[in-house]
Design a protein around this motif. Structure first.
Motif, short mmCIF file in Angstrom:
data_model
loop_
_atom_site.label_atom_id
_atom_site.label_comp_id
_atom_site.label_asym_id
_atom_site.label_seq_id
_atom_site.Cartn_x
_atom_site.Cartn_y
_atom_site.Cartn_z
N PRO A 40 -54.80 -44.47 -38.31
CA PRO A 40 -55.47 -43.44 -37.50
C PRO A 40 -54.73 -42.10 -37.52
N LYS A 41 -53.40 -42.15 -37.52
CA LYS A 41 -52.61 -40.92 -37.54
C LYS A 41 -52.85 -40.16 -38.85
N LEU A 42 -52.86 -40.88 -39.98
CA LEU A 42 -53.11 -40.23 -41.26
C LEU A 42 -54.54 -39.72 -41.37
N LYS A 43 -55.49 -40.47 -40.83
CA LYS A 43 -56.90 -40.02 -40.84
C LYS A 43 -57.03 -38.70 -40.09
N LYS A 44 -56.35 -38.60 -38.96
CA LYS A 44 -56.41 -37.37 -38.16
C LYS A 44 -55.81 -36.20 -38.92
N LYS A 45 -54.66 -36.42 -39.56
CA LYS A 45 -54.01 -35.36 -40.34
C LYS A 45 -54.86 -34.95 -41.54
N LEU A 46 -55.46 -35.92 -42.22
CA LEU A 46 -56.31 -35.63 -43.36
C LEU A 46 -57.54 -34.84 -42.94
N SER A 47 -58.12 -35.21 -41.82
CA SER A 47 -59.28 -34.50 -41.30
C SER A 47 -58.93 -33.06 -40.97
N SER A 48 -57.79 -32.86 -40.33
CA SER A 48 -57.33 -31.52 -39.99
C SER A 48 -57.09 -30.69 -41.25
N LEU A 49 -56.47 -31.29 -42.23
CA LEU A 49 -56.20 -30.61 -43.49
C LEU A 49 -57.50 -30.19 -44.18
N ALA A 50 -58.46 -31.10 -44.23
CA ALA A 50 -59.74 -30.79 -44.87
C ALA A 50 -60.48 -29.68 -44.12
N GLU A 51 -60.41 -29.72 -42.81
CA GLU A 51 -61.05 -28.68 -41.98
C GLU A 51 -60.45 -27.31 -42.25
N LYS A 52 -59.14 -27.25 -42.32
CA LYS A 52 -58.47 -25.97 -42.58
C LYS A 52 -58.75 -25.47 -43.99
N GLU A 53 -58.83 -26.38 -44.95
CA GLU A 53 -59.16 -25.99 -46.31
C GLU A 53 -60.58 -25.39 -46.36
N GLU A 54 -61.51 -26.02 -45.67
CA GLU A 54 -62.88 -25.50 -45.62
C GLU A 54 -62.93 -24.12 -44.95
N GLN A 55 -62.19 -23.95 -43.85
CA GLN A 55 -62.16 -22.68 -43.15
C GLN A 55 -61.60 -21.57 -44.04
N LEU A 56 -60.51 -21.86 -44.72
CA LEU A 56 -59.92 -20.86 -45.62
C LEU A 56 -60.85 -20.54 -46.77
N SER A 57 -61.44 -21.55 -47.34
CA SER A 57 -62.34 -21.37 -48.47
C SER A 57 -63.55 -20.53 -48.07
#
Length: 74
Positions: free
Chosen positions: A10-27
């Motif tokens: 669950p901890k890694l899923k949360k971090k991965l989700s956050s990372l993907a969200e930030k990548e989408e925002q920057l893109s």
């Protein structure tokens, strides 16, 4: 190594989700050459991370094999 265990904690899923969200925002904020540069950066980082993880796995496996050999053979 990543293909063997595809379940994330669950901890890694949360971090991965956050990372993907930030990548989408920057893109979404970038245009043209900046967007292409960012995508190239992301691709290069993913490739680096994959190679680094593989190297770490190999080093750990070799260490473990040496440890087992020394323990049971010597």
């Amino acid at each position: 190594p990543q293909e063997v265990n595809s379940e994330l904690t669950p901890k890694l899923k949360k971090k991965l989700s956050s990372l993907a969200e930030k990548e989408e925002q920057l893109s979404a904020r970038l245009n043209g050459d900046d967007k292409e540069l960012f995508q190239n950066y992301v691709s290069a980082y993913v490739e680096f991370s994959s190679i680094s993880n593989s190297d770490s796995f190999i080093s750990g496996f070799r260490f473990g094999a040496r440890f087992a050999y020394d323990t049971f053979v010597k």
